[in-house]
Design a protein around this motif. Structure first.
Motif, PDB file in Angstrom:
ATOM      1  N   GLN A 124       0.847  -1.424   0.031  1.00 16.62           N
ATOM      2  CA  GLN A 124       0.033  -0.122   0.220  1.00 16.62           C
ATOM      3  C   GLN A 124       0.915   1.241   0.028  1.00 16.62           C
ATOM      4  O   GLN A 124       0.504   2.383  -0.667  1.00 16.62           O
ATOM      5  CB  GLN A 124      -0.963   0.016   1.259  1.00 16.62           C
ATOM      6  CG  GLN A 124      -2.046   1.221   1.221  1.00 16.62           C
ATOM      7  CD  GLN A 124      -2.910   1.228   0.127  1.00 16.62           C
ATOM      8  OE1 GLN A 124      -3.324   0.250  -0.204  1.00 16.62           O
ATOM      9  NE2 GLN A 124      -2.822   2.153  -0.783  1.00 16.62           N
ATOM     10  N   ALA A 152       2.243   1.865  -3.554  1.00 16.17           N
ATOM     11  CA  ALA A 152       1.149   2.152  -4.278  1.00 16.17           C
ATOM     12  C   ALA A 152       0.961   3.671  -4.003  1.00 16.17           C
ATOM     13  O   ALA A 152       0.771   4.504  -4.952  1.00 16.17           O
ATOM     14  CB  ALA A 152      -0.078   1.215  -4.229  1.00 16.17           C
ATOM     15  N   SER A 153       0.942   4.155  -2.956  1.00 12.75           N
ATOM     16  CA  SER A 153       0.654   5.492  -2.491  1.00 12.75           C
ATOM     17  C   SER A 153       1.883   6.393  -3.054  1.00 12.75           C
ATOM     18  O   SER A 153       1.549   7.572  -3.655  1.00 12.75           O
ATOM     19  CB  SER A 153       0.749   5.588  -1.081  1.00 12.75           C
ATOM     20  OG  SER A 153      -0.474   5.054  -0.676  1.00 12.75           O
ATOM     21  N   ASN A 194       1.262   6.676  -7.089  1.00 14.72           N
ATOM     22  CA  ASN A 194       0.065   7.274  -7.291  1.00 14.72           C
ATOM     23  C   ASN A 194       0.400   9.009  -7.268  1.00 14.72           C
ATOM     24  O   ASN A 194      -0.004   9.805  -7.899  1.00 14.72           O
ATOM     25  CB  ASN A 194      -1.086   6.946  -6.616  1.00 14.72           C
ATOM     26  CG  ASN A 194      -1.616   5.707  -7.175  1.00 14.72           C
ATOM     27  OD1 ASN A 194      -1.381   5.403  -8.240  1.00 14.72           O
ATOM     28  ND2 ASN A 194      -2.247   4.723  -6.036  1.00 14.72           N
ATOM     29  N   ILE A 223      -3.879   5.030 -11.887  1.00 15.93           N
ATOM     30  CA  ILE A 223      -3.873   4.686 -10.923  1.00 15.93           C
ATOM     31  C   ILE A 223      -3.413   3.335 -10.693  1.00 15.93           C
ATOM     32  O   ILE A 223      -3.482   2.488 -11.523  1.00 15.93           O
ATOM     33  CB  ILE A 223      -5.036   4.735 -10.032  1.00 15.93           C
ATOM     34  CG1 ILE A 223      -5.647   6.101  -9.943  1.00 15.93           C
ATOM     35  CG2 ILE A 223      -4.907   4.143  -8.610  1.00 15.93           C
ATOM     36  CD1 ILE A 223      -4.728   7.059  -9.333  1.00 15.93           C
ATOM     37  N   SER A 277      -2.806  -0.077  -7.880  1.00 15.27           N
ATOM     38  CA  SER A 277      -3.177  -0.383  -6.745  1.00 15.27           C
ATOM     39  C   SER A 277      -2.381  -1.163  -5.812  1.00 15.27           C
ATOM     40  O   SER A 277      -1.286  -1.834  -6.523  1.00 15.27           O
ATOM     41  CB  SER A 277      -4.432  -1.396  -7.139  1.00 15.27           C
ATOM     42  OG  SER A 277      -4.141  -2.423  -7.765  1.00 15.27           O
ATOM     43  N   ALA A 278      -2.630  -1.401  -4.758  1.00 12.20           N
ATOM     44  CA  ALA A 278      -1.648  -2.368  -3.947  1.00 12.20           C
ATOM     45  C   ALA A 278      -1.708  -3.617  -4.386  1.00 12.20           C
ATOM     46  O   ALA A 278      -0.504  -4.478  -4.215  1.00 12.20           O
ATOM     47  CB  ALA A 278      -2.003  -2.179  -2.476  1.00 12.20           C
ATOM     48  N   GLU A 298      -1.795  -4.638  -7.797  1.00  7.13           N
ATOM     49  CA  GLU A 298      -0.596  -4.517  -8.835  1.00  7.13           C
ATOM     50  C   GLU A 298       0.783  -4.737  -8.100  1.00  7.13           C
ATOM     51  O   GLU A 298       1.545  -5.306  -8.625  1.00  7.13           O
ATOM     52  CB  GLU A 298      -0.869  -3.432  -9.530  1.00  7.13           C
ATOM     53  CG  GLU A 298      -2.322  -3.634 -10.265  1.00  7.13           C
ATOM     54  CD  GLU A 298      -2.508  -2.282 -11.262  1.00  7.13           C
ATOM     55  OE1 GLU A 298      -2.287  -2.243 -12.308  1.00  7.13           O
ATOM     56  OE2 GLU A 298      -2.980  -1.084 -10.517  1.00  7.13           O
TER      57      GLU A 298
END
Length: 603
Positions: A564, A567-568, A571, A585, A587-588, A590
């Motif tokens: 996560q 991913a943050s 993004n 975007i 995702s976690a 992915e």
């Protein structure tokens, strides 16, 4: 009567003899006295406001050249010709610049390139004039060319003085600055790639919490300064002797003939917070460890990678990779200490002992240091970006440093490296005692001169420069008040500023040096999997970004950040209006998929 009649004749003889004697005296006086009284050199006028520089007292600055290219080290010949090493220049024109001022107005009116070695790397720095030769470096070689009196550009053969012929992987500490003593020796540092001898072969940049190798194998061919016979060419490292060890990386180095010692200012290690977040705060990681000013004697061991210097505690402490906690000394008790320590990450990129006669007496035989400026002090302001002076008396440092030339950055609170207009880099002294300074962004060159009464220079002039130590780019930051990110970020921005901004900068523009930009970049907005993999597993080797070559090490974050968090970050940089990026975007899930397919250890 006869006597008086002869008086005019006798008087004439006396006057004639007196005139002969007078002529002899005058001629003799000219030979022993007047012939040695040279006319004082006429200095050119300084630029209005010294072209942005803040200088003490009656010092003035004139810009010799405005934009010669990314300028690194520099040398000035006995006739005033200037030779500058360039970075990132690889073409038929050559990677060095020669400049000449033909009308003595302080401005270069002839600027020519020379030294074509475009097949070599771009991280070079060295430039010296020694025994009629101009010496200059690429990543892996030191060259020289014979200078011809009257000619600006050397037209002699490029001789290879030294070749770094052993494997050392990908890193940015392989540059070859060079110094000479007065005993026929040449000194060359061989820098080390890691922070503290981590296993970079399996983890670019090192893994958080990873111990350093012990004993450190890098010290066999890196992490020190080697001595060579200055009268020989065609050398490799094995032709020299290890002069001193425990020195991570050196660009600033000079021989001091007063006490006949080699001196250097070492770049300290980085990443205390990223690698040891349980032991070091963001503030500690911003101000530590010290950039160490070393008197380098033969056989010295300054302790890297096992130790580093803490200028606030004024002691060597054990590195966390070897069990240290920021306070314990342990095995560091037996290492050599620096003369003094400067705040962390200031990037000392050149050192020069002033041996001219133009400046006031306090500067004679003292040391000037050019601080290129920090890149990795986030979340605190970047720091450095000035020329410092360290007084010496009777061959010994006074232990204090002064602000000599400031204003290069053009701003005070330097949030990102790109905010700084100029970054001081190289130093040299001209035949008249003027101090020359290069900067690495555009290649501006300043000539600093003293125009006042040397006998009246003193505390008043120094006090005005001492006040500049209160500015944010020179003071020790307040832990709370100077935290630039406090209460301002959402999750993705906060994580980015903690783990990524140190290299790529808060504005995503990189440092125009080692670390590439992220703003407006297809590398970021394009292939998701490639970007995820780079953050998870790190990246090393040459990459082309906007037509510029970068060759560094991006550390792996797989064991530091969960899916996560990664991913943050992605993004944040892929959808950042400030960066000019607008992409889909991630995702976690992915990130998790790429982590599994690459066999990466999960946090």
């Amino acid at each position: 009567m006869k006597y008086f009649s002869r008086l005019p004749f006798l008087l004439f003889q006396v006057l004639q003899r007196y005139n002969i004697y007078l002529n002899i005296v005058v001629a003799g006086f000219s030979i022993i006295g007047f012939s040695q009284c040279k006319e004082p050199v006429k200095l050119p006028s300084g630029d209005p406001d010294n072209s942005g520089l803040f200088l003490p007292g009656s010092f003035e600055a004139v810009v010799v050249a405005d934009s010669v290219g990314s300028a690194r080290h520099m040398a000035v010949n006995s006739n005033g010709d200037i030779y500058v090493k360039l970075r990132f220049i690889k073409d038929e024109q050559g990677s060095n610049v020669a400049l000449r001022d033909t009308n003595q107005d302080g401005k270069a009116d002839i600027i020519q390139r020379f030294g074509n070695y475009k097949d070599e790397g771009s991280l070079a720095n060295g430039m010296r004039i020694h025994n009629g030769y101009v010496y200059y470096s690429s990543d892996l070689k030191i060259y020289r060319q014979k200078l011809t009196p009257g000619k600006l550009i050397p037209d002699s053969e490029m001789e290879v003085v030294l070749t770094d012929d052993h494997a050392h992987g990908t890193h940015w500490h392989i540059t070859k600055p060079v110094s000479f003593d007065n005993k026929g020796n040449m000194y060359v540092p061989f820098g080390s790639p890691s922070n503290a001898c981590q296993d970079l072969a399996n983890s670019p940049g090192g893994k958080p919490g990873e111990a350093g190798l012990d004993p450190c194998p890098e010290l066999e061919q890196h992490g020190g300064i080697w001595k060579f016979d200055a009268n020989k060419i065609g050398l490799t490292q094995k032709d020299g002797t290890k002069f001193a060890t425990g020195i991570r990386s050196v660009l600033a180095m000079d021989w001091n003939p007063v006490d006949e010692n080699l001196y250097a200012v070492m770049h300290g290690r980085d990443d205390l917070l990223r690698l040891w977040p349980d032991k070091f705060s963001p503030w500690q990681s911003a101000v530590l460890p010290s950039e160490e000013f070393l008197r380098v004697k033969e056989g010295a061991d300054f302790g890297w990678p096992y130790c580093y210097y803490d200028h606030m505690q004024q002691k060597k402490v054990l590195a966390p990779e070897y069990g240290g906690d920021g306070n314990s000394i342990g095995r560091c008790n037996n290492t050599d200490l620096p003369i003094m320590g400067f705040p962390g990450h200031w990037a000392p990129n050149d050192l020069l002992f002033y041996r001219g006669d133009q400046f006031p007496e306090r500067y004679k035989n003292g040391a000037f240091i050019a601080f290129h400026g920090s890149t990795n002090r986030a979340p605190y302001p970047q720091s450095g970006y000035f020329v410092c002076f360290v007084p010496f008396k009777d061959g010994q440092s006074t232990g204090k440093w002064e602000v000599f030339a400031d204003g290069f950055a053009g701003v005070d609170t330097i949030v990102n490296v790109s905010n700084a207009k100029f970054r001081p880099m190289g130093l040299a002294v001209g035949p008249d005692g003027s101090l020359y300074v290069t900067e690495s962004r555009k290649g501006k060159i300043w000539r600093i001169m003293y125009k006042g009464d040397k006998s009246s220079f003193g505390e008043t002039q120094l006090a005005q420069m001492e006040k500049r130590k209160l500015l944010t780019h020179l003071k020790t930051p307040d832990k709370v008040k100077d935290d630039l990110y406090k209460g301002r970020e959402v999750a993705g921005e906060r994580i980015y500023n903690t783990y990524c901004a140190a290299c790529h900068q808060r504005d995503g523009k990189g440092d125009n040096n080692r670390f590439p930009p992220l703003a407006g970049l297809e590398w970021v907005t394009g292939d998701k999997e490639r970007l995820i993999n780079a953050i998870l597993n790190g990246l090393q080797g040459e990459i082309q970004v906007n037509g510029k070559t970068y060759n560094g090490v991006m550390p792996a974050h797989a064991s530091v950040l969960d899916d996560q968090a990664i991913a943050s970050i992605i993004n944040y940089i892929r959808n950042n209006n400030k960066f000019g990026n607008n992409a889909s975007i991630v995702s976690a899930a992915e990130v998790s998929q790429v982590r599994k397919s690459s066999g990466t250890e999960s946090k």
